[in-house]
Design an enzyme around this catalytic site. Sequence first.
Site, mmCIF file in Angstrom:
data_model
loop_
_atom_site.group_PDB
_atom_site.id
_atom_site.type_symbol
_atom_site.label_atom_id
_atom_site.label_comp_id
_atom_site.label_asym_id
_atom_site.label_seq_id
_atom_site.Cartn_x
_atom_site.Cartn_y
_atom_site.Cartn_z
ATOM 1 N NE ARG A 128 2.536 -2.260 11.344
ATOM 2 C CZ ARG A 128 2.087 -1.142 10.749
ATOM 3 N NH1 ARG A 128 0.906 -1.138 10.147
ATOM 4 N NH2 ARG A 128 2.814 -0.035 10.730
ATOM 5 C CD GLU B 159 0.317 1.426 13.547
ATOM 6 O OE1 GLU B 159 -0.691 1.994 13.104
ATOM 7 O OE2 GLU B 159 1.310 2.036 13.956
ATOM 8 N NE ARG C 190 -2.061 5.593 4.590
ATOM 9 C CZ ARG C 190 -1.728 5.140 5.812
ATOM 10 N NH1 ARG C 190 -1.995 3.910 6.164
ATOM 11 N NH2 ARG C 190 -1.147 5.952 6.675
ATOM 12 C CD GLU D 16 -1.654 7.495 9.933
ATOM 13 O OE1 GLU D 16 -1.994 6.614 10.730
ATOM 14 O OE2 GLU D 16 -0.483 7.655 9.568
ATOM 15 C CB THR E 267 6.029 6.607 10.921
ATOM 16 O OG1 THR E 267 4.621 6.593 10.619
ATOM 17 C CG2 THR E 267 6.254 7.024 12.365
ATOM 18 N NE ARG F 160 1.613 -2.252 7.044
ATOM 19 C CZ ARG F 160 1.612 -3.513 7.448
ATOM 20 N NH1 ARG F 160 2.712 -4.085 7.872
ATOM 21 N NH2 ARG F 160 0.504 -4.217 7.427
ATOM 22 N NE ARG G 13 0.235 1.733 4.403
ATOM 23 C CZ ARG G 13 1.065 2.616 4.957
ATOM 24 N NH1 ARG G 13 1.690 3.501 4.207
ATOM 25 N NH2 ARG G 13 1.300 2.608 6.261
ATOM 26 C CB CYS H 195 2.134 9.334 10.319
ATOM 27 S SG CYS H 195 3.156 8.820 11.709
#
Length: 368
Positions: free
Chosen positions: A319, A324, A235, A231, A281, A288, A123, A279
Amino acid sequence: MPFDEKIDLIAKLKSENPANIALQCFDPAYFQTLDSDGQRRLMACLNSGIENPDSEMGCYACQPGDYDDFRPFFAKALAARHKVPKDARHENNWSLEGVGELPDGGVLDFSAIGLPALSMRVRVGRNLADFSLPGSMTRDDRVSLEARMMDPFGKLIADPGFGGAYHSLTPGSPNEIDAAAYQKLVDDHIMFKDMSNDTYLTAAGIASDWPYGRGCYVSADRGFIVWVGEEDHLRIICMEHGTILNRVFDRLKAALDMVSGIEGLEFAMSGDYGVVTSCPTNLGTAMRASVLIQLPNLTSDGTDKRAKQIAKPLGLAVRGLGGEHTPIGADGTVDISPSARFCITEAEIIAALYKGISLLKKEEDRAS
Ligand code: DAR
């Protein structure tokens, strides 16, 4: 709370929470150099980490320009999180050309390392350049962004290679689905969970106005999905049960190129930091890449503790089945993905997943 009180609170929380990167990187002297609008914007980025001192990152960007506009803060935070120099620059590259230690022909085939078909998922996050990021959107912004995506989704639905449908949670949307249909999509790992239960996303403003402006496009074969309003604005996800990792990677790239080419759709990018995400991160690639793999020996105690001990030095994150902060499978199935997102290319991430799984399998076999 007035900013001088917030600055005192940050100082207190900083001493009590050494793992909260944003609190550790906040500099009151730099903050004082900002004008009132800048102070308001930067403090908004830290709100999640202040309200959730146990955060690891502790901040989210709220405007596409935040990383560049507040570079003295974000450069430190990015360096701390991604273990890169403060002046690091990110480059995006989807080509496997030149990526070291690949199998012949660059075919990343899990069957070649003795593995069965796996659930493979890649993703990327994307945010539209002409909207605030999710942490600062109004309800109207969220509904307008969802409406903006109807044309691209219409093109995907009309394309025989995709087909499918768009499912909206927005009350009154022509594509609105009911609670039962939503829950079925969540149970099928197609749609994201209700964000209003996430304290980090709620404090960041990212979960605000739930469920307005939220939904997902799903292709006819359920192998290509676009979340709207999680988020990040988008996505974009490719999934397949198989052994050739290149297939999901290549299909995602082809779909991304198709969506990127649509008139009027521009993604937020930074010259130094690559793909802009909520984010830090995820900044850079916003990618990911993961597989679900059974590790019965490394999880024989019913936890992912041993698997994490082995995976971490390999640059891999472990995970649970739901992503998460979720539990691992009863049969020892875990979600494995490279931890790096920033100052690594998309091609290097997919190669790292393949190489990491190969090494992890050796450790699993050794533990038998
Ligand atoms: N709780 C947040 C999560 C950071 C990484 N995960 C994301 N972006 N979904 C923290 O700052 O620890």
